[in-house]
Design a protein around this motif. Structure first.
Motif, PDB file in Angstrom:
ATOM      1  N   GLU A 299      42.096  41.343  45.979  1.00  0.00           N
ATOM      2  CA  GLU A 299      41.603  41.173  47.287  1.00  0.00           C
ATOM      3  C   GLU A 299      41.153  39.750  47.641  1.00  0.00           C
ATOM      4  O   GLU A 299      41.412  38.978  48.783  1.00  0.00           O
ATOM      5  CB  GLU A 299      40.383  42.110  47.642  1.00  0.00           C
ATOM      6  CG  GLU A 299      40.646  43.337  47.748  1.00  0.00           C
ATOM      7  CD  GLU A 299      41.533  43.991  48.958  1.00  0.00           C
ATOM      8  OE1 GLU A 299      41.531  43.282  49.839  1.00  0.00           O
ATOM      9  OE2 GLU A 299      42.216  44.696  48.729  1.00  0.00           O
ATOM     10  N   ASN A 303      43.141  37.395  50.290  1.00  0.00           N
ATOM     11  CA  ASN A 303      42.399  36.376  51.391  1.00  0.00           C
ATOM     12  C   ASN A 303      42.789  35.162  51.319  1.00  0.00           C
ATOM     13  O   ASN A 303      43.018  34.540  52.242  1.00  0.00           O
ATOM     14  CB  ASN A 303      40.837  36.526  51.051  1.00  0.00           C
ATOM     15  CG  ASN A 303      40.324  38.015  51.555  1.00  0.00           C
ATOM     16  OD1 ASN A 303      41.057  38.604  52.501  1.00  0.00           O
ATOM     17  ND2 ASN A 303      39.121  38.417  51.059  1.00  0.00           N
ATOM     18  N   ARG A 306      46.355  34.778  52.752  1.00  0.00           N
ATOM     19  CA  ARG A 306      46.210  34.793  54.355  1.00  0.00           C
ATOM     20  C   ARG A 306      45.754  33.652  54.884  1.00  0.00           C
ATOM     21  O   ARG A 306      46.338  32.815  55.816  1.00  0.00           O
ATOM     22  CB  ARG A 306      45.114  36.115  54.625  1.00  0.00           C
ATOM     23  CG  ARG A 306      45.762  37.287  54.467  1.00  0.00           C
ATOM     24  CD  ARG A 306      44.932  38.359  55.144  1.00  0.00           C
ATOM     25  NE  ARG A 306      45.038  39.699  54.724  1.00  0.00           N
ATOM     26  CZ  ARG A 306      44.592  40.713  53.872  1.00  0.00           C
ATOM     27  NH1 ARG A 306      43.665  39.881  53.067  1.00  0.00           N
ATOM     28  NH2 ARG A 306      44.979  41.760  53.635  1.00  0.00           N
TER      29      ARG A 306
END
Length: 314
Positions: A299, A303, A306
């Motif tokens: 995760e 991030n 992104r």
């Protein structure tokens, strides 16, 4: 403009590769079409170049090795993976890519089995193998929406999926690994029914129903152990515990009546299996902590990617 990369892994597809490249150039005129030749002994690479594809070579044999190199080397906003045997319809390509570009999916599966019964599935045990793999994955991973076609080679991916997918497979089990990775990491999966067609006459499938099917099942087993260790070792612990109790209970009852343990070796075996059962629980707990930390790191990695993508868009 969003950049689409069409990825075509190929091994001895000289009969069909020109049509495949031409068809996908027609429906995705702005896409870059890559053909990765995997040690073909025919004219696949030369024909692909003449058809207008970007041809590269992967010398480690196996579809998984080809996909690993493709995902590592190519940057795009959307990746469309197809086979070079002209069995997947080009008319679904735009819709599959648009789902990725609109952020509605991280992986779009071209579902053959919901709409088509094709000749290759008439091979002995081929239907059975497809059903076994599909049902095993749906049973073990409990997806929100049932995965109806695990083995399809027609898929679209987001950059998020491609750049975070640790490919371990070398052969045809790669599609199974993709599906399980997406389910385990809670990525967005969409299925789109497509009409599958048989290979043209003279074109032979490289998939072996038995050896490749066994590899796929082994992949499911290994990934279930790696991704869900508490469930895997918990089931093992319960089975070992039950076997231990089956051996122990008659001895215990006999001890209550007579005060003696006449079958001492059986008691030792029972204690051994109970010990292994407890060790399995401990292993499951430790490995489950590692799996949870792996998901947390994933995760964090997502991030970061992104943030990088947003920065590039600016």
């Amino acid at each position: 403009m969003n950049k689409v990369a069409v990825l075509i892994p190929c091994y001895n597809e000289s009969q069909t590769i020109a049509k495949v490249v031409t068809d996908y150039k027609a429906v995705l005129p702005d896409a870059d079409i890559y053909v990765y030749d995997n040690n073909s002994t025919d004219d696949t690479a030369e024909i692909a170049i003449e058809a207008g594809a970007i041809v590269r070579h992967e010398y480690r044999q196996g579809k998984g090795n080809v996909i690993r190199t493709m995902f590592r080397d190519i940057d795009a906003d959307c990746y469309l993976m197809i086979d070079g045997d002209d069995t997947y319809p080009a008319e679904n390509a735009s819709e599959m890519c648009q789902l990725i570009l609109d952020g509605k999916a991280d992986m779009v599966i071209g579902d053959r089995l919901s709409s088509t019964y094709f000749e290759e599935n008439k091979r002995p045990f081929h239907n059975f193998g497809n059903d076994l793999v599909r049902k095993s994955i749906n049973f073990l991973w409990h997806p929100k929406e049932e995965i109806k076609d695990v083995m399809t080679g027609y898929r679209a991916f987001s950059p998020m999926f491609v750049k975070t997918f640790p490919i371990l497979s070398q052969g045809f089990e790669i599609e199974t690994e993709m599906t399980i990775h997406a389910l385990d990491k809670n990525l967005m999966i969409r299925s789109l029914p497509v009409q599958y067609r048989d290979r043209p006459e003279g074109s032979e499938s490289k998939l072996n129903t038995y050896t490749d099917g066994l590899k796929v099942l082994l992949t499911i087993f290994n990934l279930y152990r790696d991704y869900k260790p508490m469930s895997f070792f918990g089931i093992l612990a319960v089975l070992l515990c039950l076997f231990s109790l089956i051996l122990f209970i008659p001895i215990f009852i006999e001890y209550l009546y007579s005060g003696l343990v006449p079958r001492f070796p059986t008691l030792i075996v029972s204690a051994f299996f109970m010990t292994i059962s407890l060790l399995s629980v401990v292993c499951g707990l430790i490995l489950d902590t590692n799996a949870t930390n792996s998901r947390k790191n994933f995760e964090i990695q997502m991030n970061i990617i992104r943030m990088m993508l947003r920065h590039e868009q600016r």
